[in-house]
Design a protein around this motif. Structure first.
Motif, PDB file in Angstrom:
ATOM      1  N   HIS A  46       7.172 -11.031   0.668  1.00 42.39           N
ATOM      2  CA  HIS A  46       7.200 -11.224  -0.790  1.00 42.39           C
ATOM      3  C   HIS A  46       6.580 -12.561  -1.209  1.00 42.39           C
ATOM      4  CE1 HIS A  46       9.287  -7.861  -2.530  1.00 42.39           C
ATOM      5  NE2 HIS A  46      10.422  -8.041  -1.871  1.00 42.39           N
TER       6      HIS A  46
ATOM      7  N   TYR B 232      10.399   1.254  -3.280  1.00 44.83           N
ATOM      8  CA  TYR B 232      10.191   0.663  -1.956  1.00 44.83           C
ATOM      9  C   TYR B 232       9.408   1.613  -1.043  1.00 44.83           C
ATOM     10  CZ  TYR B 232      13.707  -2.952  -3.009  1.00 44.83           C
ATOM     11  OH  TYR B 232      14.387  -4.003  -3.556  1.00 44.83           O
TER      12      TYR B 232
ATOM     13  N   GLU C 233       7.792  -4.440  -4.070  1.00 45.97           N
ATOM     14  CA  GLU C 233       8.667  -3.795  -3.090  1.00 45.97           C
ATOM     15  C   GLU C 233       7.919  -2.841  -2.156  1.00 45.97           C
ATOM     16  OE1 GLU C 233      11.177  -5.280  -2.714  1.00 45.97           O
ATOM     17  OE2 GLU C 233      11.678  -6.168  -4.655  1.00 45.97           O
TER      18      GLU C 233
ATOM     19  N   HIS D 114      10.539  -8.726   5.408  1.00 44.22           N
ATOM     20  CA  HIS D 114      10.395  -8.234   4.030  1.00 44.22           C
ATOM     21  C   HIS D 114      10.354  -9.403   3.033  1.00 44.22           C
ATOM     22  CE1 HIS D 114      11.365  -5.174   0.791  1.00 44.22           C
ATOM     23  NE2 HIS D 114      11.739  -6.296   0.186  1.00 44.22           N
TER      24      HIS D 114
HETATM   25 ZN    ZN Z   1      11.916  -6.706  -1.749  1.00 46.43          ZN
END
Ligand code: ZN
Ligand code: ARG
Length: 470
Positions: free
Chosen positions: A329, A400, A348, A325
């Motif tokens: 980003h 998310y 997200e 994750h």
């Molecule tokens: Zn994140």
């Protein structure tokens, strides 16, 4: 870059901004024979944080020289900021929370400094003309205080047992340096850290030097050459066990872990270059000249964060999924950065989709089943990902999970091959820049060759859960 407000989504107007403008303008007299500049705005009218960032100038570079004394918690800083005026300016603001400003200059001449809340107003001796490049220095010091987010989590300058950790999403960077603290104004950075020599001092980018200075201290200089939003700036000072290596051929990798975690983190740390290569194959060239990860003891930070080139993890969230994750980003969030905090699902939702994708590619769990699980979870339907109701919802489950569901629906609409091209093209088109939700929907429709209203209406903007996952 400068943030342009999108009218349909403006949530609040701040009357304080207007009041500050009136106050500052009131004392303004035209220069003999010169233009009459006006004060830059005290915020860029972000829908969630109207006073974050400032108007009237664009920053291109921050040089921060920070000395930290862990015993007293005192920070002594000089910020040297290079910027360009975007209007004729009689005065302008920087965001700074707490701390004491001893002195400020603009182009070498003393500037009058005023504090009101988190706004530092500087009035240069000579007005600035639109288009002028100028240099600001601010000497400041004090014991920085962490900031409590609207959602109750803590950010900013956090003191640890033997040092400090500084993080800033969404607004905490103003607790440790003055700046234009809105993600729309990205800049390069050089961060020099002076700290006791027995400690490790890390920041973003590549380490350019480390030299002893008086008092058993070392001054370590880190350089982040590619543009960075201020919320991704970081400082880690403390006892760390570090490793250095390379990834993707020649990208220097620095990892640092709390000494109590060395054994537990060794295997996952070693996987970092392979995970980066996997994402490079999916999302295109890695956008930065450095990489790494920092793992701290639990209790200091309540969440993992994608700090640029050097994401940080509390020990309890240093797992493969979270690492995937935060590495994702680096493409989605750090290189392609939201134009306003309303666009946070572009960070997200994409990083969550990278988790789903990783599980599909390596763990035999199709993204479709992650999508169906997310669809079934009531919590994901609290609000549409493109329109969080308030600042406390910016990191809520729908941002998310429904953000990732949007991407899965795009994938189903265009097919796997076009979808892969779409993600790579998005990362390429807005590389090192800012992008909004409207930029994304327009871009996706261009790649798809048709409108995708059915996806946006239900999954991105829709208030209600549809009868079935489709
Ligand atoms: Zn994140
Ligand atoms: N961006 C972080 C992530 O990767 C989460 C940051 C949470 N911050 C907060 N103020 N709640 O998920």
């Amino acid at each position: 870059m400068t943030y342009v407000k999108r009218v349909p989504y403006v949530k609040r107007v701040t009357y304080v901004t207007l009041a500050v403008l009136v106050l500052v303008t009131g004392g303004c007299t035209p220069m003999a024979g010169g233009v009459q500049g006006t004060p830059g705005a005290s915020g860029v009218q972000d829908p969630y944080f109207p006073r974050l960032g400032n108007g009237g100038y664009d920053v291109s570079h921050y040089a921060l020289d920070l000395a930290f004394d862990p015993a007293s918690g005192r920070l002594d800083g000089t910020a040297r900021i290079t910027a360009r005026a975007t209007q004729d300016l009689s005065a302008f603001n920087l965001d700074l929370a707490g701390l004491t400003v001893a002195k400020a200059t603009v182009d070498g001449a003393p500037a009058a400094a005023n504090r009101a809340g988190d706004e530092l107003t500087l009035r240069p001796r000579d007005e600035l003309r639109r288009g002028d490049e100028f240099t600001v220095t601010v000497d400041y010091s004090g014991v920085p205080e962490p900031l409590t987010d609207p959602d109750g989590s803590t950010e900013g300058w956090l003191n640890s047992a033997d040092g400090a950790l500084a993080v800033g999403e969404p607004a905490g960077s103003m607790t440790w340096f003055p700046g234009n603290h809105h993600p729309s104004d990205k800049a390069s950075y050089e961060i020099a850290l002076t700290a006791p020599s027995r400690l490790t001092a890390l920041s973003n980018g590549v380490r350019v030097s480390a030299a002893p200075v008086s008092g058993d201290r070392t001054r370590t200089v880190w350089r982040q050459s590619e543009p960075m939003a201020s919320y991704l700036a970081t400082v880690m000072i403390g006892r760390y066990e570090t490793t250095t290596g390379t990834a993707l051929g020649d990208v220097p990798v620095v990892t640092a872990v709390d000494p109590s975690l060395t054994a537990a983190t060794a295997a996952l740390r070693a996987e970092l270059p392979a995970l980066l290569a996997d994402q490079r194959d999916r999302y295109g060239p890695y956008p930065f000249g450095a990489a790494g990860a920092v793992v701290t003891a639990d209790g200091l930070l309540g969440y993992a964060l994608e700090t640029q080139t050097r994401p940080v993890f509390p020990a309890s969230s240093f797992d493969r999924t979270t690492l995937v994750h935060e590495l994702a980003h680096q493409w989605f969030g750090n290189s392609v950065t939201p134009e306003s905090w309303q666009d946070i699902w572009l960070n997200e939702g994409f990083a969550t989709y990278a988790e789903w994708r990783y599980a599909e590619d390596h763990e035999d769990v199709p993204a479709r089943s992650a999508f169906e699980d997310a669809f079934a979870d009531e919590a994901n339907w609290a609000f549409p990902p493109a329109d969080p109701p308030a600042a406390e919802n910016l990191f809520g489950a729908p941002v998310y999970q429904r953000g990732a569901m949007v991407l899965h629906k795009v994938r189903e609409a265009v097919g796997d091959e076009v979808f892969d091209e779409l993600l790579r093209g998005w990362a390429a088109k807005y590389r090192h820049a800012n992008a909004s939700t409207e930029d994304f929907t327009a871009y996706a429709e261009t790649v798809a060759g048709r409108d995708l209203d059915a996806v946006w209406d239900v999954w991105l903007y829709g208030e209600e859960r549809p009868a079935n996952p489709g």
